[in-house]
Design a protein around this motif. Sequence first.
Motif, PDB file in Angstrom:
ATOM      1  N   LYS A   1      -1.527   1.878 -12.226  1.00 41.93           N
ATOM      2  CA  LYS A   1      -0.468   1.334 -11.983  1.00 41.93           C
ATOM      3  C   LYS A   1       0.352   1.535 -13.179  1.00 41.93           C
ATOM      4  O   LYS A   1       1.549   2.097 -12.959  1.00 41.93           O
TER       5      LYS A   1
ATOM      6  N   VAL B   1      -3.502   5.849  -4.537  1.00 41.88           N
ATOM      7  CA  VAL B   1      -2.681   6.124  -3.453  1.00 41.88           C
ATOM      8  C   VAL B   1      -1.083   6.034  -3.822  1.00 41.88           C
ATOM      9  O   VAL B   1      -0.324   7.033  -3.724  1.00 41.88           O
ATOM     10  N   LYS B   2      -0.780   4.893  -4.430  1.00 42.97           N
ATOM     11  CA  LYS B   2       0.490   4.494  -4.427  1.00 42.97           C
ATOM     12  C   LYS B   2       1.115   5.335  -5.714  1.00 42.97           C
ATOM     13  O   LYS B   2       2.356   5.808  -5.860  1.00 42.97           O
ATOM     14  N   ASN B   3       0.306   5.611  -6.527  1.00 48.24           N
ATOM     15  CA  ASN B   3       0.818   6.466  -7.899  1.00 48.24           C
ATOM     16  C   ASN B   3       0.320   7.680  -7.949  1.00 48.24           C
ATOM     17  O   ASN B   3       0.305   8.568  -9.037  1.00 48.24           O
ATOM     18  N   ASN B   4       0.025   8.433  -6.891  1.00 47.25           N
ATOM     19  CA  ASN B   4      -0.273  10.002  -6.725  1.00 47.25           C
ATOM     20  C   ASN B   4      -1.304  10.285  -7.598  1.00 47.25           C
ATOM     21  O   ASN B   4      -1.536  11.224  -8.353  1.00 47.25           O
TER      22      ASN B   4
ATOM     23  N   VAL C   1      -3.310   2.922   3.422  1.00 50.49           N
ATOM     24  CA  VAL C   1      -2.143   2.398   2.824  1.00 50.49           C
ATOM     25  C   VAL C   1      -0.840   2.458   3.434  1.00 50.49           C
ATOM     26  O   VAL C   1      -0.046   1.616   3.358  1.00 50.49           O
ATOM     27  N   GLU C   2      -0.653   3.760   3.883  1.00 50.87           N
ATOM     28  CA  GLU C   2       0.768   4.093   4.437  1.00 50.87           C
ATOM     29  C   GLU C   2       0.857   3.279   5.637  1.00 50.87           C
ATOM     30  O   GLU C   2       1.946   3.019   5.896  1.00 50.87           O
TER      31      GLU C   2
ATOM     32  N   LYS D   1      -3.527  -3.137   1.035  1.00 48.45           N
ATOM     33  CA  LYS D   1      -2.484  -3.514   0.347  1.00 48.45           C
ATOM     34  C   LYS D   1      -2.683  -3.824  -1.344  1.00 48.45           C
ATOM     35  O   LYS D   1      -1.848  -4.191  -1.693  1.00 48.45           O
ATOM     36  N   SER D   2      -3.890  -3.629  -1.652  1.00 48.99           N
ATOM     37  CA  SER D   2      -4.225  -3.861  -3.193  1.00 48.99           C
ATOM     38  C   SER D   2      -5.551  -3.041  -3.485  1.00 48.99           C
ATOM     39  O   SER D   2      -6.110  -2.592  -2.702  1.00 48.99           O
TER      40      SER D   2
ATOM     41  N   TYR E   1      -5.713   1.654  -3.749  1.00 53.46           N
ATOM     42  CA  TYR E   1      -4.458   1.321  -3.268  1.00 53.46           C
ATOM     43  C   TYR E   1      -3.553   2.000  -4.280  1.00 53.46           C
ATOM     44  O   TYR E   1      -2.595   2.718  -4.074  1.00 53.46           O
ATOM     45  N   GLU E   2      -3.887   1.812  -5.586  1.00 56.74           N
ATOM     46  CA  GLU E   2      -2.896   2.214  -6.615  1.00 56.74           C
ATOM     47  C   GLU E   2      -3.148   3.630  -6.701  1.00 56.74           C
ATOM     48  O   GLU E   2      -2.128   4.259  -7.268  1.00 56.74           O
TER      49      GLU E   2
ATOM     50  N   LYS F   1      -5.700   6.909   2.005  1.00 54.32           N
ATOM     51  CA  LYS F   1      -4.161   7.282   2.176  1.00 54.32           C
ATOM     52  C   LYS F   1      -3.653   6.789   3.449  1.00 54.32           C
ATOM     53  O   LYS F   1      -2.577   5.933   3.293  1.00 54.32           O
TER      54      LYS F   1
END
Length: 408
Positions: free
Chosen positions: A225, A300-303, A286-287, A292-293, A297-298, A283
Motif C-alpha cells: 500500500k 489489486v488496489k495498488n496495481n 476485490v471489485e 476487503k483486506s 487485496y492491496e 481481482k
Amino acid sequence: MYTQRILLHGHIIDSLTLPKTMDTIIDQGGDYEIEELQVGKLKTDKSTAKLIVKSDDEEIFNRILDILTDYGAELIEENEEVTLVASQKDKTVPDNFYSTSNYNTKIRYDGEWLNIDNIEMDCVICVDTENKKATCKPLNAVKKGEMIVTGRTGVKVTPLERSRGKNTFEFMNSEASAEKPTRSIIHKVATQMKEVKDNGGKIVVVGGPAVVHTGCAPILADLIKEGYVDKLFAGNALATHDIENAFYGTSLGVKMETGELVAHGHKHHISAINIINKAGSIKDAVEQGILKSGIMYECVKNNAPFVLAGSIRDDGPLPDVITDSQVAQQRMREEVQDVDMVIMIATLLHSVATGNLIPARIKSVCVDISNASVTKLSDRGSAQVISVVTDIGSFLPILKEELNKLEE
C-alpha cells in the motif's frame, strides 16, 4: 600442450578474482604463467593481469577456460568474433553451445560488442543477425533456425566486483549465520529499499505462506500500500491463506489474534478458494467488494502485478494460480526485467526459481529461519544474494519499523 592467453581487469585483487583464478587453474590440473600484472594503488584504481593458461589435457583445458570465463576472464583472441550455429530443431541447440551465467555479458559480432540485456543463468544466446541483436533464451524457447552462440570465443563476461571502497550492499557478504546482528542487517535492508524507491526503482517480494502464518500479512499488505513493494511472486498457499485470514481471521484454521485452533477451521482455506472461484478471480472479488483486506487485496488496489505459481500439493487452487510451471516461469521472467531489488521470504523453491531468473546486478535478499534454505541459492549459482537467517515473524515487523524511522 594447450595454451590460451587470458585477461583479467577490474578490482581483481580486492574481489579475490585473481587468486581464485590461479587456484582454479591448479586445482583443475592445469598450469599458468603470469605474463603481466599491473596493480592499482588507489581505491578507485583497477588492476590488470594477463595470464597464459596451460594444460596437456584438452578436456581439462576446456573445463578450466569454462570456469575462468565465468570469473570474468577475457580470452585474448585479437577481437575474434563469436561462432554462430543454427538450431536444427525447436528446443535444441548445438552440443557446444555457450551456457550463460547471470553476470553482465557481451558478445562480439560483426565488429561490434552487443550487450545481452536480459541475461540470466543456464540459458543460451541467440543472435538476430539481420538486426544485430543478441538475446538470452531458455532452452525451451529456442526455435529451429535460430543462430546460437557456440564455444567461448567472442564472449565477454563482467562479474560483480568488490572495490576497496565501501559498498552499502555488502553488509552480509559472508556465510549465512543466525549469529549475525539481525536489527542492524534489517536496518541496512530498509535503507537499501528506500534508496531504490527514491531512485524510482521497483522491488519485488517473493513470499511463502509463513508470511501469513506468522501474523505478518498486514505488514506486507502495508508495504504494498505504501509503495515499497511493487510486485509479488508467490504460490497458491500464500494467496489462499491471506484470503482465508481476510475472510475468517485464521490461517490454516488457527485464529491469528489468539493462536487458538478454531473448530472446523481446517476447511476455511477451501471455503476461501470457493468464494474466489464464485467471484471469478481475486481481482473480481476485490471489485465486487467481497475481498476487503490483505496482501492480495492491496496488490489489486495498488496495481501491483502478482504471479502465483502452482504446485503439485495445491488445494483448489485459486483461479489466478498458473498451474503450468513453464508458463509461470515465463511470467516471472517478464516481470523481473524492470526490477531493481528482490526480497525473498520463507519460500525455498520460489526463491531458487527467482534467483535463477535475475541478473547478478539486481540487489537480492533471502530471508529464512533455516541456514540450509538461504545457502541453497548460493549453491545454485546466485552468489550475489544476501542471506539473512532469522524468523519471519521478527524480520517483517523490524523492517517496517526501520522504514518508518527512515521516513521521519
